[in-house]
Design an enzyme around this catalytic site. Structure first.
Site, PDB file in Angstrom:
ATOM      1  N   ARG A 183     -15.178 -14.102  -3.930  1.00 37.46           N
ATOM      2  CA  ARG A 183     -13.886 -13.422  -4.028  1.00 37.46           C
ATOM      3  C   ARG A 183     -12.762 -14.371  -4.451  1.00 37.46           C
ATOM      4  NH1 ARG A 183     -11.093 -10.837   1.368  1.00 37.46           N
ATOM      5  NH2 ARG A 183      -8.941 -11.183   0.774  1.00 37.46           N
ATOM      6  N   LYS A 197       1.141  -3.167  -6.122  1.00 35.55           N
ATOM      7  CA  LYS A 197      -0.234  -3.566  -5.801  1.00 35.55           C
ATOM      8  C   LYS A 197      -1.129  -2.545  -6.485  1.00 35.55           C
ATOM      9  CE  LYS A 197      -3.400  -3.886  -1.809  1.00 35.55           C
ATOM     10  NZ  LYS A 197      -3.478  -4.020  -0.330  1.00 35.55           N
ATOM     11  N   GLU A 202      -0.281 -12.359  10.511  1.00 37.71           N
ATOM     12  CA  GLU A 202      -1.514 -11.566  10.558  1.00 37.71           C
ATOM     13  C   GLU A 202      -2.713 -12.385  11.024  1.00 37.71           C
ATOM     14  OE1 GLU A 202      -2.526  -9.793   6.798  1.00 37.71           O
ATOM     15  OE2 GLU A 202      -4.418  -9.011   7.529  1.00 37.71           O
ATOM     16  N   TRP A 224     -15.989  -8.724   2.870  1.00 36.30           N
ATOM     17  CA  TRP A 224     -15.182  -8.401   4.053  1.00 36.30           C
ATOM     18  C   TRP A 224     -15.738  -9.071   5.308  1.00 36.30           C
ATOM     19  CZ3 TRP A 224     -14.410  -2.399   3.058  1.00 36.30           C
ATOM     20  CH2 TRP A 224     -13.353  -2.242   2.135  1.00 36.30           C
ATOM     21  N   GLU A 262      -8.032  -3.308  -3.079  1.00 36.70           N
ATOM     22  CA  GLU A 262      -8.292  -2.660  -1.789  1.00 36.70           C
ATOM     23  C   GLU A 262      -8.084  -1.147  -1.857  1.00 36.70           C
ATOM     24  OE1 GLU A 262      -5.779  -4.971   0.887  1.00 36.70           O
ATOM     25  OE2 GLU A 262      -7.457  -6.300   1.274  1.00 36.70           O
ATOM     26  N   HIS A 287     -11.322 -17.001   7.312  1.00 40.47           N
ATOM     27  CA  HIS A 287     -11.739 -15.605   7.325  1.00 40.47           C
ATOM     28  C   HIS A 287     -12.848 -15.337   8.334  1.00 40.47           C
ATOM     29  CE1 HIS A 287     -12.383 -11.557   5.794  1.00 40.47           C
ATOM     30  NE2 HIS A 287     -11.377 -11.716   4.949  1.00 40.47           N
ATOM     31  N   LYS A 294      -0.329 -14.830  -4.020  1.00 41.37           N
ATOM     32  CA  LYS A 294      -0.359 -15.348  -2.650  1.00 41.37           C
ATOM     33  C   LYS A 294      -0.561 -16.855  -2.668  1.00 41.37           C
ATOM     34  CE  LYS A 294      -1.950 -11.207  -0.248  1.00 41.37           C
ATOM     35  NZ  LYS A 294      -2.866 -10.613   0.751  1.00 41.37           N
ATOM     36  N   ASN A 310       0.900  -1.157   0.000  1.00 37.91           N
ATOM     37  CA  ASN A 310       0.000   0.000   0.000  1.00 37.91           C
ATOM     38  C   ASN A 310       0.935   1.202   0.000  1.00 37.91           C
ATOM     39  OD1 ASN A 310      -2.389  -1.548   0.115  1.00 37.91           O
ATOM     40  ND2 ASN A 310      -2.054  -1.861   2.298  1.00 37.91           N
ATOM     41  N   ASP A 314      -6.659 -15.251   1.591  1.00 35.79           N
ATOM     42  CA  ASP A 314      -5.699 -14.327   2.192  1.00 35.79           C
ATOM     43  C   ASP A 314      -4.921 -14.925   3.356  1.00 35.79           C
ATOM     44  OD1 ASP A 314      -4.297 -12.081   2.609  1.00 35.79           O
ATOM     45  OD2 ASP A 314      -5.957 -10.823   3.266  1.00 35.79           O
ATOM     46  N   GLU A 353       4.070 -15.706  -3.052  1.00 40.13           N
ATOM     47  CA  GLU A 353       4.045 -14.787  -1.896  1.00 40.13           C
ATOM     48  C   GLU A 353       3.490 -15.511  -0.679  1.00 40.13           C
ATOM     49  OE1 GLU A 353       2.331 -10.841  -2.561  1.00 40.13           O
ATOM     50  OE2 GLU A 353       1.705 -10.710  -0.465  1.00 40.13           O
TER      51      GLU A 353
HETATM   52  C1  BDP Z   1      -4.233  -8.395   3.622  1.00 37.73           C
HETATM   53  C2  BDP Z   1      -3.890  -7.423   4.687  1.00 37.73           C
HETATM   54  C3  BDP Z   1      -3.692  -6.023   4.176  1.00 37.73           C
HETATM   55  C4  BDP Z   1      -2.773  -6.035   2.983  1.00 37.73           C
HETATM   56  C5  BDP Z   1      -3.317  -6.956   1.927  1.00 37.73           C
HETATM   57  C6  BDP Z   1      -2.374  -7.130   0.756  1.00 37.73           C
HETATM   58  O1  BDP Z   1      -4.893  -7.440   5.665  1.00 37.73           O
HETATM   59  O2  BDP Z   1      -3.174  -5.263   5.226  1.00 37.73           O
HETATM   60  O3  BDP Z   1      -2.593  -4.766   2.466  1.00 37.73           O
HETATM   61  O4  BDP Z   1      -3.503  -8.230   2.453  1.00 37.73           O
HETATM   62  O5  BDP Z   1      -1.733  -8.169   0.693  1.00 37.73           O
HETATM   63  O6  BDP Z   1      -3.835  -9.623   4.123  1.00 37.73           O
HETATM   64  O7  BDP Z   1      -2.271  -6.275  -0.106  1.00 37.73           O
END
Ligand code: BDP
Length: 693
Positions: free
Chosen positions: A329, A280, A386, A536, A284, A514, A353, A203, A358, A380
């Site tokens: 998603r 990225k 997290e 979400w 988001e 999730h 990923k 980000n 996630d 990734e």
């Molecule tokens: C999610 C995270 C977020 C990240 C996003 C990402 O919660 O903070 O910015 O992935 O990978 O797991 O871009």
């Protein structure tokens, strides 16, 4: 000990006969070469040998008649070049190394000083883990070219999803002040073969691309260079607007393209070996090419053109999902990226990923692996925890990483593993790599939880060679980081190897995912249903109702399963034969659906949640037995954290079961200790200052 020394402690070797053997092998050690890297290798060897043997060694840079331990590139000495064949030299490339030893002689060589440094770290690991070194015939070649860390570090030093303090990059005092920590960081990475870092959060903030910040980045790059580490930056797609005052960031606009070309030239004039950009985009809320009705390939290729003259690359992330995809998603990355296969420039990698949602405690492998044969895909992983207990839970991630790497995509028939997709062998790619979202911060022990150092270590070791077993990684790491005591290593390794399954049981059993709390993602929140975007909300993922629980992703549901190759699908598509680790990932199973254990889904959930939490008690009991084996500080730190972990495991268990019970309408069998708090209590918990948010 406070953990700062990581796995590079170099404490005295206790085994007297081994020590004698080592001393005989290492007489008048030589490390040839005049580069900064060779000087680092000499220093490492001298520090290590002093620590390990108690004797101080002068590391020579020239061979003399008494030298029996010689390290250097093949070009630096005829003695070394005589040891290896042309074929071997071609095979090992720039980073692979060769170690040969027989009684009274040891040689470490490669094509570059960096390879020799890697070889020396390998050799030191053998000493640190008390292995025999009299007869060695090692050829070690990294399986992946880019072995990387992605720091999600902000310029204000907060770390997104960071649980180990603030960023180690002290932007304010750079470029003049070089923190010793940068050097120690580079050294630790080099010791496990990590050769690339993205310094900044995905980000992204465009300020990192301003001249003042690029001067700072240059200083870091200068520190890392002799350790073989290349620097990457995250590029905010709208930078031409924010910094260049352009009206657009449209990738097909000639002025925008010129802006990026000029920016790339500016960066390379400061950092000639700059790795490139990590991006990225359109994810988001981040800006991206789709804002201009262009594709991800258009965006990536524009940046790729800018860095190509300098041999740079673009790593473009496939973590995308938008509110307009209400069905599942899980499917969006494939929907967006598969049609672009073959459209990316040759210096673009797409970074995927490990799973499609996630970084959950357990996910099936991402369906993009095996679906984009014309595009080099980079793995990734998330090293920072997290969704896996952040800095209070002990979980060893090598088994998770390996589970994904070993998964079979069946893209070209049986044996088309994810590992073979990313190492380029399946589809003949030369750009290859693996990255981990770093768990590093300015905590004294680097990673918050002392045991989380093992995950940084595991990422590096597996990026070098994904065939190394979790057992070996844990073994090496424990011996180097704590002790070679056989009983300690055996018991603690057993804990480590079980931690991941234990955590899955008390957080996300049989395919749940999730269901964490909002924002900070700390603790359970399966009831959350009030967030703006449907995907979400945890309720979107578990879909619990009076009939059952789980997300139907088969052909009768979202059909996300259709994104996998038919052979791969087979393990999941039929509810009665589905691998139960993924049952609720792919199926909406009735509460009374019978599991292989004979239990109903409800009773299985109860069983898993309770077994998971109880297993943390077992971890604590086993850990307490290690008190006499290691230093008090780290022993106590881990003990206290295990108490927290147990409380958190019970919290997950109680909160999730009480909530799911409102749908199943079935009791927690009376032989289980009943939750002592109400569902409302768990729902009312708030954590306004949880880290990493
Ligand atoms: C999610 C995270 C977020 C990240 C996003 C990402 O919660 O903070 O910015 O992935 O990978 O797991 O871009």
């Amino acid at each position: 000990e406070n953990g700062y020394d990581l796995w590079l402690r170099y404490v005295p070797i206790k085994n007297k006969s081994l020590l004698l053997e080592y001393k005989k092998q290492i007489v008048s050690p030589v490390v040839l070469g005049t580069s900064a890297t060779a000087a680092i290798a000499r220093k490492e060897l001298s520090v290590a040998l002093l620590g390990l043997t108690g004797s101080s060694y002068l590391i020579n840079s020239n061979i003399n008649t008494s030298s029996v331990f010689i390290a250097g590139t093949v070009k630096s000495s005829a003695v070394l070049s005589a040891l290896v064949t042309k074929e071997e030299l071609n095979r090992i490339g720039n980073e692979g190394f060769i170690i040969k030893a027989k009684p009274g002689k040891t040689f470490i060589t490669g094509n570059t000083d960096l390879a020799v440094l890697y070889g020396i770290f390998h050799y030191l690991r053998l000493l640190q883990t008390n292995q025999k070194v009299i007869n060695l015939n090692v050829i070690s070649i990294p399986k992946l070219k880019l072995r990387m860390l992605n720091h999600w570090d902000n310029l204000n030093r907060t770390v997104e999803r960071g649980y180990a303090g603030f960023s180690i990059w002290d932007w304010h005092r750079l470029p003049t002040f070089i923190d010793q920590r940068y050097i120690d960081y580079a050294r630790a990475n080099a010791s496990i073969g990590i050769n690339a870092v993205a310094l900044t959060n995905v980000n992204a903030n465009s300020i990192i691309l301003t001249p003042a910040y690029l001067e700072k980045v240059k200083k870091l790059a200068d520190v890392f260079r002799p350790y073989g580490i290349k620097v990457f930056l995250t590029a905010r797609f709208s930078s031409p607007i924010e910094l260049g005052r352009l009206k657009t960031a449209d990738p097909l606009d000639a002025i925008v393209q010129q802006w990026w070309t000029a920016k790339a030239n500016e960066i390379y004039s400061l950092i000639p070996d700059f790795g490139g950009f990590l991006v990225k985009a359109n994810s988001e809320g981040q800006p991206g090419p789709q804002d201009y009705k262009r594709t991800h390939a258009d965006g990536a290729n524009m940046l790729a053109n800018a860095v190509a003259p300098h041999k740079g690359i673009v790593i473009w992330r496939a973590f995308v999902y938008a509110a307009e995809n209400p069905v599942d998603r899980h499917m969006q990355a494939n929907d967006d990226f598969v049609p672009l296969d073959g459209k990316f420039n040759s210096n673009v990698m797409v970074q995927v990923k490990n799973g499609a949602i996630d970084f959950m405690p357990r996910e099936p492998f991402h369906p993009l692996f095996g679906a984009m044969p014309k595009t080099p895909l980079m793995m990734e992983f998330q090293v920072t925890q997290e969704y896996l207990g952040q800095a209070t839970n002990w979980v060893f991630l090598a088994p998770l990483f390996k589970e994904v790497l070993d998964s079979d995509t069946y893209a070209k028939g049986k044996g088309s593993t994810v590992a073979k997709v990313i190492d380029g062998s399946l589809d003949d790619h030369t750009l290859t790599g693996m990255t981990g979202v770093a768990n590093i911060g300015n905590d004294i022990n680097w990673t918050g939880h002392p045991m989380a150092q093992a995950n940084w270590y595991a990422l590096g070791r597996l990026a070098w060679d994904y065939n190394i077993t979790s057992d070996t990684i844990a073994d090496e790491w424990l011996r180097m980081t704590f002790s070679n005591d056989a009983a300690f290593v055996k018991s603690t390794k057993q804990i480590m190897l079980r931690t991941r399954e234990i955590m899955v049981d008390y957080m996300n059993p049989i395919g749940l995912h999730h269901i964490m709390a909002t924002g900070h993602h700390y603790g359970p929140g399966p009831w959350v249903s009030n967030l703006n975007r449907p995907e979400w909300n945890p309720v979107y993922y578990h879909k619990a109702d009076s009939v059952g629980i789980g997300f139907n992703r088969t052909a009768s549901g979202s059909n996300a399963i259709g994104q996998y190759h038919p052979e791969a699908r087979k393990q999941w598509e039929n509810i009665s034969t589905c691998n139960e680790k993924y049952l609720l990932w792919f199926h909406h199973a009735s509460w009374n659906h019978k599991m292989k254990s004979g239990r109903s889904v409800w009773n299985e959930l109860v069983y898993r949640y309770y077994t998971g939490a109880d297993s943390v008690k077992w971890m604590k009991q086993e850990w307490l037995k290690q008190q006499s084996k290691i230093d008090a500080q780290r022993f106590n730190d881990v003990s206290m954290l295990l108490d927290t972990q147990l409380e958190e495991a019970k919290w997950w268990r109680n909160a999730c079961l009480l909530y799911f019970q409102t749908f199943s309408k079935q009791p927690i069998p009376s032989n289980y200790e009943q939750p002592d708090k109400t569902l409302d209590y768990y729902k009312s918990l708030r954590f306004p200052f949880a880290p990493g948010n």
